[in-house]
Design a protein around this motif. Structure first.
Motif, PDB file in Angstrom:
ATOM      1  N   SER A  22       0.859  -1.185   0.000  1.00 49.07           N
ATOM      2  CA  SER A  22       0.000   0.000   0.000  1.00 49.07           C
ATOM      3  C   SER A  22       0.897   1.238   0.000  1.00 49.07           C
ATOM      4  O   SER A  22       1.748   1.396   0.873  1.00 49.07           O
ATOM      5  N   LEU A  23       0.692   2.118  -0.986  1.00 50.88           N
ATOM      6  CA  LEU A  23       1.576   3.284  -1.122  1.00 50.88           C
ATOM      7  C   LEU A  23       1.093   4.483  -0.316  1.00 50.88           C
ATOM      8  O   LEU A  23       1.855   5.416  -0.077  1.00 50.88           O
ATOM      9  N   THR A  24      -0.168   4.457   0.050  1.00 49.79           N
ATOM     10  CA  THR A  24      -0.730   5.604   0.787  1.00 49.79           C
ATOM     11  C   THR A  24      -2.065   5.186   1.409  1.00 49.79           C
ATOM     12  O   THR A  24      -2.722   4.267   0.904  1.00 49.79           O
ATOM     13  N   SER A  50       9.093   6.070   3.047  1.00 51.18           N
ATOM     14  CA  SER A  50       9.551   6.921   1.948  1.00 51.18           C
ATOM     15  C   SER A  50       9.699   6.031   0.713  1.00 51.18           C
ATOM     16  O   SER A  50       9.683   4.794   0.817  1.00 51.18           O
ATOM     17  N   LEU A  51       9.892   6.651  -0.440  1.00 50.22           N
ATOM     18  CA  LEU A  51      10.045   5.844  -1.662  1.00 50.22           C
ATOM     19  C   LEU A  51      11.270   4.947  -1.552  1.00 50.22           C
ATOM     20  O   LEU A  51      11.252   3.780  -1.920  1.00 50.22           O
ATOM     21  N   GLU A  52      12.345   5.499  -0.995  1.00 50.64           N
ATOM     22  CA  GLU A  52      13.581   4.710  -0.853  1.00 50.64           C
ATOM     23  C   GLU A  52      13.338   3.531   0.090  1.00 50.64           C
ATOM     24  O   GLU A  52      13.853   2.435  -0.126  1.00 50.64           O
ATOM     25  N   GLU A  53      12.567   3.773   1.154  1.00 48.58           N
ATOM     26  CA  GLU A  53      12.286   2.674   2.097  1.00 48.58           C
ATOM     27  C   GLU A  53      11.426   1.591   1.441  1.00 48.58           C
ATOM     28  O   GLU A  53      11.645   0.392   1.649  1.00 48.58           O
ATOM     29  N   PRO A  76      -3.167   4.324  -5.039  1.00 45.13           N
ATOM     30  CA  PRO A  76      -1.714   4.322  -5.246  1.00 45.13           C
ATOM     31  C   PRO A  76      -1.228   5.407  -6.203  1.00 45.13           C
ATOM     32  O   PRO A  76      -0.120   5.920  -6.052  1.00 45.13           O
ATOM     33  N   LEU A  77      -2.090   5.795  -7.173  1.00 43.62           N
ATOM     34  CA  LEU A  77      -1.631   6.773  -8.160  1.00 43.62           C
ATOM     35  C   LEU A  77      -1.596   8.198  -7.580  1.00 43.62           C
ATOM     36  O   LEU A  77      -1.150   9.131  -8.244  1.00 43.62           O
ATOM     37  N   LEU A  78      -2.058   8.354  -6.351  1.00 40.68           N
ATOM     38  CA  LEU A  78      -1.940   9.662  -5.689  1.00 40.68           C
ATOM     39  C   LEU A  78      -0.556   9.852  -5.079  1.00 40.68           C
ATOM     40  O   LEU A  78      -0.200  10.958  -4.682  1.00 40.68           O
ATOM     41  N   ARG A  79       0.207   8.769  -4.963  1.00 46.36           N
ATOM     42  CA  ARG A  79       1.512   8.869  -4.299  1.00 46.36           C
ATOM     43  C   ARG A  79       2.449   9.772  -5.103  1.00 46.36           C
ATOM     44  O   ARG A  79       2.617   9.586  -6.314  1.00 46.36           O
ATOM     45  N   LYS A  80       3.037  10.742  -4.394  1.00 47.22           N
ATOM     46  CA  LYS A  80       3.960  11.679  -5.042  1.00 47.22           C
ATOM     47  C   LYS A  80       5.161  10.915  -5.591  1.00 47.22           C
ATOM     48  O   LYS A  80       5.663   9.999  -4.942  1.00 47.22           O
ATOM     49  N   ASN A  81       5.618  11.293  -6.756  1.00 48.57           N
ATOM     50  CA  ASN A  81       6.751  10.624  -7.416  1.00 48.57           C
ATOM     51  C   ASN A  81       6.506   9.150  -7.676  1.00 48.57           C
ATOM     52  O   ASN A  81       7.420   8.322  -7.607  1.00 48.57           O
ATOM     53  N   PHE A  82       5.252   8.827  -7.965  1.00 48.09           N
ATOM     54  CA  PHE A  82       4.892   7.437  -8.275  1.00 48.09           C
ATOM     55  C   PHE A  82       5.728   6.904  -9.447  1.00 48.09           C
ATOM     56  O   PHE A  82       6.150   5.748  -9.444  1.00 48.09           O
ATOM     57  N   ALA A  83       5.987   7.785 -10.441  1.00 49.64           N
ATOM     58  CA  ALA A  83       6.723   7.339 -11.636  1.00 49.64           C
ATOM     59  C   ALA A  83       8.124   6.863 -11.262  1.00 49.64           C
ATOM     60  O   ALA A  83       8.581   5.803 -11.712  1.00 49.64           O
ATOM     61  N   PHE A  84       8.790   7.622 -10.400  1.00 48.68           N
ATOM     62  CA  PHE A  84      10.143   7.227  -9.959  1.00 48.68           C
ATOM     63  C   PHE A  84      10.081   5.865  -9.259  1.00 48.68           C
ATOM     64  O   PHE A  84      10.873   4.954  -9.535  1.00 48.68           O
ATOM     65  N   LEU A  85       9.125   5.720  -8.369  1.00 53.11           N
ATOM     66  CA  LEU A  85       8.995   4.465  -7.611  1.00 53.11           C
ATOM     67  C   LEU A  85       8.796   3.275  -8.550  1.00 53.11           C
ATOM     68  O   LEU A  85       9.451   2.235  -8.424  1.00 53.11           O
ATOM     69  N   GLY A 102      -8.833   4.127 -10.954  1.00 64.41           N
ATOM     70  CA  GLY A 102      -8.870   4.475 -12.380  1.00 64.41           C
ATOM     71  C   GLY A 102      -8.855   5.953 -12.705  1.00 64.41           C
ATOM     72  O   GLY A 102      -8.670   6.342 -13.861  1.00 64.41           O
ATOM     73  N   ILE A 103      -9.009   6.811 -11.700  1.00 66.27           N
ATOM     74  CA  ILE A 103      -9.169   8.240 -11.999  1.00 66.27           C
ATOM     75  C   ILE A 103      -7.927   8.823 -12.696  1.00 66.27           C
ATOM     76  O   ILE A 103      -8.041   9.616 -13.621  1.00 66.27           O
ATOM     77  N   LEU A 104      -6.748   8.406 -12.250  1.00 63.18           N
ATOM     78  CA  LEU A 104      -5.516   9.036 -12.759  1.00 63.18           C
ATOM     79  C   LEU A 104      -4.772   8.173 -13.778  1.00 63.18           C
ATOM     80  O   LEU A 104      -3.639   8.484 -14.150  1.00 63.18           O
ATOM     81  N   LEU A 105      -5.407   7.108 -14.225  1.00 58.61           N
ATOM     82  CA  LEU A 105      -4.706   6.153 -15.107  1.00 58.61           C
ATOM     83  C   LEU A 105      -4.091   6.809 -16.334  1.00 58.61           C
ATOM     84  O   LEU A 105      -2.977   6.468 -16.742  1.00 58.61           O
TER      85      LEU A 105
END
Ligand code: SAM
Ligand code: SF4
Length: 330
Positions: A22-24, A50-53, A76-85, A102-105
């Protein structure tokens, strides 16, 4: 892709190779069966991985034989810097999957193609816009439908998660199955499950038996498909349909014998079962420099055979001690 031999094996001999992270615990919808009416107390940022963790803890699991990671939430798509992760996780050589509302797909289709994330579960409980607003308390229906259609056109493997609630969307069972006629998608009907604060009452639930009866009375030739060894759904296809439908009958007929799932909450707690009240705090130990492997092994050895030991009556004293679904991740 070479994978490590699965080492996370429970007392029932089940190898655990599937991690759901779970990212958030935040979400842009408020589905009434998931988010308690009074909302939830959001976890302070300092206590969220954190993303690194996330990447580091995921690597530990992969080292123990995990070969599949599903990203979930909250949303999950609300997580900041999701693309990097996602780019970093894609370097671990595992199968990546996503569960989203599906909102941010549309923001991420290109990225998913780039990293090879093909399997996407989208929660869609109704095909009716007004009803969607009632269920989710928000008005994103058109955007979600457009994103689902685009995802199908672009060749993603789409499953639609449908939590059935009597009097709300059970009259849409046939409409959902009809969607599988022309589209190679899977509709997954999910029995309404109890979590903290979701006012669960099985009289509102729709059982596997009822779903199959409705499908069988209407469609000729509903055929059972073979289920994978770790499948939690029983799967069916109507003769001549491109897609299929499945039923997750956690309440009336749980399918735990092949369970290979481990859950990691956004605040870094390992849950050995969706319904487990006990949690293992991996994040604090990770921050303290303690190796996680022995903690993971101990937690899995405590795993009960089914639903954390709850019987078919689903004891409220038990599940009210659990988290809300939005803070677990499904
Ligand atoms: N926000 C994302 C989404 O909606 O797909 C991911 C998180 S959501 C908690 C994951 C899944 O759990 C969704 O498919 C949702 O329908 C399901 N879910 C939530 N509450 C549930 C409940 N009480 N019973 C059964 N499924 C539930
Ligand atoms: Fe948000 Fe998903 Fe829960 Fe709906 S089911 S409130 S979209 S986390």
């Amino acid at each position: 892709m070479t994978h490590k031999t699965p080492q996370i094996v429970d007392q029932h001999g089940r190898p655990h190779t599937y991690l759901r992270i779970s990212l958030t615990d935040r979400c842009n919808l408020r589905c009434f069966y998931c988010m308690p009416e009074e909302g939830i107390e959001l976890t302070e940022r300092a206590h969220i991985m954190s993303l690194e963790e996330i990447i580091s803890i995921a690597k530990t699991f992969v080292g123990l034989g995990v070969d599949t990671i599903r990203l979930t939430g909250g949303e999950p798509l609300l997580r900041k810097n999701f693309a990097f992760l996602l780019e970093e996780l894609s370097k671990l050589g595992v199968t990546l999957k996503l569960t989203t509302n599906g909102i941010l797909l549309d923001k991420y289709f290109d990225l998913f193609e780039k990293v090879g994330l093909k399997k996407i579960n989208v929660s869609l409980d109704t095909l009716d816009k007004a009803k969607a607003a009632f269920i989710t308390k928000r008005d994103y229906f058109d955007r979600i439908m457009l994103n689902v259609q685009t995802a199908i056109k672009r060749g993603f493997e789409i499953k639609l998660n449908v939590v059935l609630i009597k009097g709300t969307n059970d009259m849409e069972i046939l409409d959902f199955i009809r969607l599988t006629k022309e589209e190679n998608i899977q509709v997954k009907f999910i029995e309404f499950m109890p979590f903290k604060g979701n006012q669960w009452d099985w009289s509102k639930g729709v059982s596997e038996e009822e779903i199959l009866q409705i499908a069988g009375e209407h469609f000729e030739g509903v055929k059972a498909l073979e289920n994978g060894p770790h499948s939690t759904s029983k799967n069916f296809r109507v003769a001549g349909h491109l897609g299929s439908f499945g039923i997750i009958s956690t309440i009336t007929n749980p399918f735990c014998s092949g369970c290979n799932r481990i859950r990691l909450t956004a605040d870094g707690k390992m849950k050995n079962c969706l319904f487990a009240n006990s949690e293992t705090d991996l994040l604090s130990q990770h921050r303290a420099g303690v190796p996680l492997e022995p903690l993971i092994m101990r937690s899995i050895l405590d795993k009960k055979f089914s639903r954390d030991g709850m019987d078919l009556k689903m004891d409220a004293g038990h599940y009210e001690q659990n988290r809300s679904m939005i803070a677990i991740g499904g």
